[in-house]
Write a protein that holds these residues in place. Structure first.
Motif, short mmCIF file in Angstrom:
data_model
loop_
_atom_site.label_atom_id
_atom_site.label_comp_id
_atom_site.label_asym_id
_atom_site.label_seq_id
_atom_site.Cartn_x
_atom_site.Cartn_y
_atom_site.Cartn_z
N TRP A 453 6.95 5.23 2.53
CA TRP A 453 7.68 4.09 1.96
C TRP A 453 8.83 3.71 2.88
N ALA A 456 7.55 1.73 5.60
CA ALA A 456 7.23 0.37 5.15
C ALA A 456 8.49 -0.50 5.18
N SER A 460 9.08 -3.72 7.58
CA SER A 460 9.36 -4.99 6.91
C SER A 460 10.63 -5.63 7.46
N SER A 468 3.96 -2.91 7.90
CA SER A 468 4.69 -2.57 6.68
C SER A 468 3.73 -2.37 5.52
N TRP A 471 1.83 0.96 5.77
CA TRP A 471 2.66 2.08 5.36
C TRP A 471 2.87 2.06 3.85
N TYR A 472 3.03 0.88 3.27
CA TYR A 472 3.25 0.80 1.83
C TYR A 472 2.02 1.29 1.07
N ARG A 480 3.69 6.79 -4.82
CA ARG A 480 4.67 5.77 -5.18
C ARG A 480 4.21 5.04 -6.43
N ASP A 486 9.99 -2.27 -6.32
CA ASP A 486 9.54 -2.98 -5.13
C ASP A 486 9.35 -4.47 -5.37
N PHE A 492 11.65 -6.14 0.83
CA PHE A 492 10.25 -6.55 0.89
C PHE A 492 10.06 -8.04 0.66
N PHE A 501 -0.11 -6.62 -0.39
CA PHE A 501 1.10 -6.09 -1.03
C PHE A 501 1.01 -6.28 -2.54
#
Length: 526
Positions: A453, A456, A460, A468, A471-472, A480, A486, A492, A501
């Motif tokens: 996170w 990410a 970002s 990003s 990784w998220y 997570r 988020d 973000f 996303f």
């Protein structure tokens, strides 16, 4: 040993449907008040001994401690706890010799079914526990398993002084603060000096070392020392749940969550009612994003106040607010203000947009642990959410000064705040430092979701959308589950319209809903 009145044969029939036992805190009739730790230790060990009886439900020792010097009658206590049987007793100490009186009582009538005096030396306490368990089992026409008897005998000592030091160490260890943890270590070390083969004391040392690292921030080397001490204890006796718990804490500290779970499961295999192991394994499942599994284990440790409070946190996260409030109200009688509780409530209020109430809980966090990085970081996040970036930066800068190398998050938040002020070069320096520390933890095998996170966030803020998102997605895979955070978090903003996303956010919503359904079933009987 001088038995008084044996239990009548009718007793087993009378309580056949109420095999729920409460062990009242033993009275200390010694002339020295300092022997209170001994009375409490005997109470705990008898509680553990009774837990080895097949088919018997024994109320947790921590639940019973609230009745210490309460003045409540046996009938009142039994009614509150739905207990059919009560054991009460007292100790008198004469040097290394003890007189322990134990009485088994019908909770409804308060009739004494049997009573016994034990005149023993300190080192013979484990034998007394076995004798009491066998007598209670016989009264109930039940049995103490062979494995249970072996568990009661595990890792003990023939040295009265060593056993005394061990009980003092355990008493201090369970006060859960840095100062008492160090006092516990000194007593455990004294016990080992007196008897190098005392495995329980060796496991105690392992746990104090592990707590140094995992809770009190003394450094990774202490987790490694804990592993060494736990392995020494297991070499003496391979059936010590306390040693496996120390291995679990150490693995947790290093970020090896699955290894930690395996160690805790082994501890629970050896002692299914081990409240500390239940508490710790629930915490790891929560960190892994398996919040329903956290509830599953924490429910088994929900009678004591700390366990009930932690369960309330997990239920609040799952949206079961009414149940969470009920548990918190019950726990607050014994734990009026605690850091985990205030942290949970501050987050809950912040995400609901109630910034004033979030500040109240955040201020309590700062009062409880003013030297803890996270206290200042939460205060900063609340101010950012409330629309005050200047105040947020003041708190976040304090968090950065307190953070260690393994805590890159404050630098990420400060980098964002500096970007708002146009300080791109300073922000980039912080991002590079945070990324380096984060990648080092990832490469070392740390399993926590917050490291991917963090990456990410880095990508970002650098404008690398695809990196990003990748990784998220890894963060969500690792556990997570704070999608509402988020959805709000301005770091973000550049990803809001990205389908991947949004899909990752939706995945968290669905997982949370499924976990909520499963947890709701688990707590219906609470």
């Amino acid at each position: 040993q001088n038995p008084d009145t044996p239990a009548p044969a009718q007793f087993a029939e009378d309580i056949a449907s109420t095999k729920r036992v409460a062990v009242l805190p033993f009275d200390n009739f010694s002339q020295v008040q300092e022997n209170e730790y001994l009375a409490d230790g005997i109470t705990e060990d008898i509680t553990s001994a009774l837990a080895q009886i097949d088919g018997l439900s024994v109320i947790a020792r921590t639940t019973m401690m609230r009745y210490k010097n309460s003045g409540s009658s046996i009938a009142e206590i039994a009614r509150e706890l739905d207990a059919g049987i009560v054991l009460e007793g007292s100790i008198q100490r004469f040097g290394d010799d003890l007189r322990v009186t134990v009485q088994m009582i019908d909770a409804l009538t308060e009739e004494h079914y049997w009573a016994q005096n034990f005149d023993i030396g300190l080192a013979k306490l484990p034998e007394m526990q076995i004798s009491i368990a066998e007598q209670v089992a016989a009264s109930l026409q039940a049995t103490v398993s062979k494995a249970g008897i072996e568990a009661l005998q595990r890792g003990s000592t023939e040295s009265a002084a060593a056993y005394d030091a061990y009980l003092k160490g355990r008493d201090h260890y369970r006060r859960w603060n840095n100062h008492d943890n160090e006092s516990a270590l000194a007593f455990y070390q004294r016990a080992i000096e007196l008897d190098p083969g005392f495995a329980l004391a060796r496991a105690g040392i392992a746990n104090t070392y592990a707590m140094r690292a995992a809770t009190f921030g003394a450094g990774d080397e202490w987790a490694d020392e804990a592993i060494e001490q736990a392995q020494l204890a297991l070499a003496i006796n391979p059936s010590l749940p306390e040693a496996y718990k120390a291995l679990g804490i150490s693995s947790f500290h290093h970020g090896f969550y699955q290894d930690a779970i395996n160690h805790y499961l082994k501890a629970l295999e050896l002692n299914p009612r081990y409240d500390e192991a239940l508490f710790n394994i629930a915490e790891i499942y929560h960190l892994k994003g398996q919040w329903d599994e956290a509830v599953r284990y924490q429910v088994r440790d929900s009678e004591r106040a700390f366990g009930a409070e932690r369960l309330s946190i997990y239920l609040r996260d799952l949206g079961l607010q009414e149940e969470a409030d009920r548990l918190l109200t019950r726990a607050s009688a014994e734990v009026p203000v605690s850091y985990p509780g205030e942290e949970s409530l501050s987050l809950h209020c912040m995400l609901l947009g109630d910034h004033e109430q979030a500040r109240v809980h955040s201020a309590r966090m700062l009062t409880l642990l003013p030297g803890f990085t996270f206290s200042w970081q939460r205060a900063g996040d609340i101010e950012l959410a409330a629309g005050d970036p200047q105040r947020a930066q003041e708190y976040t800068e304090k968090a950065v000064t307190l953070a260690g190398i393994s805590q890159p998050y404050p630098k990420l938040r400060l980098a964002y705040l500096l970007l708002l002020r146009g300080e791109k070069e300073n922000a980039r320096t912080l991002l590079d430092e945070a990324a380096a520390a984060t990648l080092q933890s990832i490469n070392n095998g740390h399993e926590a979701w917050f490291y991917p996170w963090n990456m990410a966030v880095v990508e970002s803020l650098l404008g690398n959308k695809q990196a990003s998102i990748e990784w998220y997605e890894k963060a969500v895979e690792a556990g997570r589950r704070r999608y509402e955070w988020d959805e709000w978090d301005p770091v973000f903003d550049g990803l809001r319209n990205e389908p991947r996303f949004q899909a990752a956010l939706e995945k968290q919503r669905q997982l949370r809903w499924q976990m909520q359904e499963r947890a709701a079933v688990m707590i219906r009987q609470l």
